[in-house]
Scaffold this active site. Structure first.
Site, PDB file in Angstrom:
ATOM      1  N   LYS A   1       0.809  -1.216   0.000  1.00  0.00           N
ATOM      2  CA  LYS A   1       0.000   0.000   0.000  1.00  0.00           C
ATOM      3  C   LYS A   1       0.845   1.271   0.000  1.00  0.00           C
ATOM      4  O   LYS A   1       0.332   2.354  -0.301  1.00  0.00           O
ATOM      5  CB  LYS A   1      -0.935   0.000   1.206  1.00  0.00           C
ATOM      6  CG  LYS A   1      -2.016  -1.063   1.158  1.00  0.00           C
ATOM      7  CD  LYS A   1      -2.992  -0.822   0.020  1.00  0.00           C
ATOM      8  CE  LYS A   1      -4.166  -1.770   0.074  1.00  0.00           C
ATOM      9  NZ  LYS A   1      -5.137  -1.523  -1.005  1.00  0.00           N
TER      10      LYS A   1
ATOM     11  N   SER B   1      -3.145 -11.187   4.408  1.00  0.00           N
ATOM     12  CA  SER B   1      -3.354 -11.067   2.963  1.00  0.00           C
ATOM     13  C   SER B   1      -2.390 -11.961   2.200  1.00  0.00           C
ATOM     14  O   SER B   1      -2.757 -12.590   1.204  1.00  0.00           O
ATOM     15  CB  SER B   1      -3.179  -9.610   2.522  1.00  0.00           C
ATOM     16  OG  SER B   1      -4.139  -8.773   3.132  1.00  0.00           O
TER      17      SER B   1
END
Length: 338
Positions: free
Chosen positions: A41, A264
């Site tokens: 991110k 994730s």
């Protein structure tokens, strides 16, 4: 090694993990957690802030606002701290406690939405809170990672080309889908480059991103409770749904090998192995999976025996076996349109 002057000067460590030695598959992990925000991110955060500056929407009195279940919030908090920009993160109870502490350590204000939207879950509740906050004062700037084209463009310009250079004969790329930025940027790059690379999205059971029924999800990261505008299913070849219990078991299996990864990343590994076992029985394909995060922030859930037992049962404490099939709950294929 590079010499840097700001945390966002380091986006890509170019570290790959060859998993073939213990999973028996020609699968490479591209580790995206070796930056100062600890996840992929960071790329999108850098790109969105740069785009806001270019557009002139980031002024001296601006307060950045974003909805995040964790990693995006840390990424923006890191850059905001470096740049001296106030930042408010709207999150929900699924956000890892360590993540909240980290954002606050970086100087961010963290607001936790306690009640989910009755129909669209915590994500919609966060979006509603962001909208109300921005309506209250024009100093607030919502970067909107869910619709911001900079989110996918950074992966089109950096992530996918780097993978392409490293693996010129790549057959399959596995990408976890949250906002959709990474998957869409990579898919667009390989399609426009006319590379015959299959893009396989990894989603969570309970996510509605590709039209599956909504369900309870406890881990932050992959999946969404509302349809998101960046996601274009026609750019993808397949979608694999991974149950959270399988993500947990694959995280724990990697930890037994010395690699502590985030939830994730566990989902991406579980989905990639399932797809390869179904579609590459001869083990002839060259494949890369993007590992979006590291695992230190998941010590209170994925790696906590009491938490895992309470939410998934005692069987979930046993690490996944890299031999044979995985316990993927659903599998869904979408044929990419020409």
């Amino acid at each position: 090694m590079p010499t840097i002057t700001a945390p966002h000067d380091l986006l890509d460590s170019h570290v790959y993990l060859d998993l073939s030695g213990f999973i028996g598959r020609n699968l490479q992990f591209k580790y995206e957690g070796f930056n100062f925000a600890g996840s992929i991110k960071f790329r999108a955060a850098v790109a969105m802030i740069a785009a806001a500056e270019k557009e002139g929407s980031l002024g001296p009195d601006t307060v950045l606002v974003e909805s995040s279940s964790g990693n995006s919030g840390v990424a923006l908090a890191t850059i905001a701290a470096s740049r001296g920009i106030p930042f408010i993160c709207i999150t929900d109870p699924r956000c890892n406690p360590a993540t909240i502490k980290l954002m606050r350590a970086l100087g961010a204000e963290v607001r936790v939405v306690d009640e989910a939207h009755p129909e669209a879950g915590y994500l919609q509740a966060r979006l509603d809170a962001v909208a109300a906050l921005c309506a209250s004062d024009d100093r607030y700037l919502w970067l909107n990672q869910y619709a911001n084209p900079a989110n996918w463009l950074i992966h089109y310009e950096t992530t996918a080309p780097e993978i392409s250079r490293r693996y010129p004969r790549l057959d399959v790329l596995f990408v976890g889908v949250g906002t959709g930025g990474t998957a869409m940027g990579c898919a667009r790059y390989f399609r426009e480059a006319r590379r015959p690379v299959r893009i396989v999205a990894i989603d969570a059971v309970g996510s509605v991103s590709f039209g599956a029924p909504a369900g309870q999800r406890l881990l932050p990261g992959i999946g969404a409770s509302v349809a998101l505008p960046l996601i274009e299913p026609s750019l993808l070849d397949d979608v694999v749904y991974v149950a959270e219990v399988d993500a947990v078991r694959h995280c724990r299996a990697l930890a037994r090998r010395g690699f502590v990864v985030g939830g994730s990343t566990g989902s991406v590994l579980a989905g990639a192995l399932d797809w390869l076992r179904r579609n590459d029985p001869g083990n002839k394909l060259t494949s890369v999976a993007i590992a979006p995060d590291l695992g230190e922030r998941y010590l209170d859930n994925v790696y906590d025996d009491h938490w895992v037992r309470a939410h998934y049962g005692s069987a979930a404490l046993e690490p996944a076996s890299f031999e044979g099939g995985t316990a993927i709950r659903y599998w869904h294929a979408r044929k990419r349109t020409p």
